[in-house]
Structure formats: C-alpha cells, structure tokens
Design a protein around this motif. Structure first.
Motif, PDB file in Angstrom:
ATOM      1  N   VAL A  79     -28.234  25.188 -50.824  1.00 37.54           N
ATOM      2  CA  VAL A  79     -27.387  26.162 -51.516  1.00 37.54           C
ATOM      3  C   VAL A  79     -26.054  25.531 -51.917  1.00 37.54           C
ATOM      4  N   LEU A  80     -25.468  24.776 -51.006  1.00 39.13           N
ATOM      5  CA  LEU A  80     -24.175  24.136 -51.289  1.00 39.13           C
ATOM      6  C   LEU A  80     -24.285  23.156 -52.451  1.00 39.13           C
ATOM      7  N   HIS A  81     -25.422  22.487 -52.526  1.00 44.08           N
ATOM      8  CA  HIS A  81     -25.629  21.540 -53.617  1.00 44.08           C
ATOM      9  C   HIS A  81     -25.556  22.265 -54.973  1.00 44.08           C
ATOM     10  N   GLU A  82     -26.175  23.427 -55.037  1.00 40.26           N
ATOM     11  CA  GLU A  82     -26.149  24.192 -56.292  1.00 40.26           C
ATOM     12  C   GLU A  82     -24.750  24.754 -56.548  1.00 40.26           C
ATOM     13  N   ALA A 132     -21.180  18.842 -51.906  1.00 40.99           N
ATOM     14  CA  ALA A 132     -21.929  19.671 -50.949  1.00 40.99           C
ATOM     15  C   ALA A 132     -21.646  19.218 -49.519  1.00 40.99           C
ATOM     16  N   ASP A 133     -21.569  17.908 -49.326  1.00 37.63           N
ATOM     17  CA  ASP A 133     -21.265  17.375 -47.993  1.00 37.63           C
ATOM     18  C   ASP A 133     -19.865  17.794 -47.544  1.00 37.63           C
ATOM     19  N   ARG A 134     -18.920  17.734 -48.479  1.00 43.33           N
ATOM     20  CA  ARG A 134     -17.547  18.121 -48.141  1.00 43.33           C
ATOM     21  C   ARG A 134     -17.478  19.613 -47.803  1.00 43.33           C
ATOM     22  N   LEU A 135     -18.207  20.422 -48.557  1.00 43.84           N
ATOM     23  CA  LEU A 135     -18.225  21.863 -48.304  1.00 43.84           C
ATOM     24  C   LEU A 135     -18.876  22.157 -46.951  1.00 43.84           C
ATOM     25  N   ALA A 136     -19.942  21.427 -46.664  1.00 44.63           N
ATOM     26  CA  ALA A 136     -20.617  21.611 -45.378  1.00 44.63           C
ATOM     27  C   ALA A 136     -19.675  21.285 -44.229  1.00 44.63           C
ATOM     28  N   ALA A 137     -18.865  20.268 -44.422  1.00 47.95           N
ATOM     29  CA  ALA A 137     -17.900  19.883 -43.385  1.00 47.95           C
ATOM     30  C   ALA A 137     -16.877  21.003 -43.185  1.00 47.95           C
TER      31      ALA A 137
END
Ligand SMILES: [Zn+2]
Length: 154
Positions: A79-82, A132-137
């Motif tokens: 989801v974050l990737h999108e 997306a990785d930054r958002l996940a963090a």
C-alpha cells in the motif's frame, strides 16, 4: 535532484513529522490530491506474476487494490508503495507507464499502476520503493511509541 533528495523532499512536504500512522498518511494523501483514496484488499489478486498492488485512477477517487497477505508488514508495504507513487506525482502526466491489466471484477480503467516486485528497475519504481521504506519507518516509529510499554513490560 537525485532520488534520495526527491524522497526526502517528499517526506518533508507531507509535514507529518517523524512518526505517524497509516491513517494519518492516507488522510494527507487525500488532501494533497483533493480526491478520495480507498484501500481495498482484493482476495483474487494473483500474486504469482509479482503483482502485489494496483493503483486505479477514476474520475473521483484513487483506489489501491492490494493482494491478501498473511504478513501485515508486507500488506502495508504494498500500500505504501502505491501511496508513494501518488505523493511523488507519478502518473500525473503523459509519461505514465500505464499497463493493461486483467484482473477479476475490475472495470477496465484507463490508468493504473502495477507493482511488480521483480521488475523494480526504472527510476520511478526505485523512488517509490525508497519513499515507501521511509514511510514505513515513520509508521514503525509511531507504532513503537504506542506499544513501548507493552514491549518493555509485557
Ligand atoms: Zn510501483
């Protein structure tokens, strides 16, 4: 700007601070794009060819369809990737790499983006994955803050 700078600018532009929830992020994306954003799990999405999520653009809304996954973290990453594509403004212009997709029960929208895990090569995909990785963090940070006590004392 290189990808790192692009991603950092995008994170700063969200003005969500260092930690936030997925809901807060979704609201922020909605406000930026001035349209509804729905996230829908599609049980029938076939992931065998690497498709984990699809961003559908309709006249009034953005819809992220994602594959079912036993891992909440994987699901969130799809989801974050999108979301990242939306935040970075991909698919806004004519250089949208729209692909025709055959999905069950999905109307033939003219534009959509595919996430193909094994095919992350072009710059937009690298940037989206990096954001997306930054958002996940950021989301991990907020989850950590909320669950710190149970982790320490549980
Ligand atoms: Zn992508």
């Amino acid at each position: 700007m290189n990808i790192e700078q692009t991603v950092s600018a995008a994170v700063a532009g969200l003005q969500l601070g260092n930690t936030f929830t997925l809901d807060t992020l979704l609201t922020a994306v909605q406000e930026r794009r001035h349209r509804r954003l729905r996230v829908v799990e599609l049980a029938g999405l076939d992931t065998s060819d690497g498709i984990c999520a699809v961003w559908l653009v309709t006249d009034t809304a953005d819809i992220v369809l994602h594959a079912r996954s036993d891992s909440a973290l994987h699901r969130q990453q799809f989801v974050l990737h999108e979301f990242a594509h939306m935040i970075l403004g991909h698919c806004e212009g004519q250089d949208c790499a729209a692909e025709d997709v055959l999905l069950p029960n999905i109307p033939p929208y003219t534009r959509g983006r595919l996430l193909k895990r094994q095919d992350i090569d072009c710059e937009t995909e690298i940037a989206a994955e990096s954001l997306a990785d930054r958002l996940a963090a950021g989301i991990r940070g907020s989850v950590f803050a909320e669950t710190r006590y149970s982790e320490v004392f549980g």
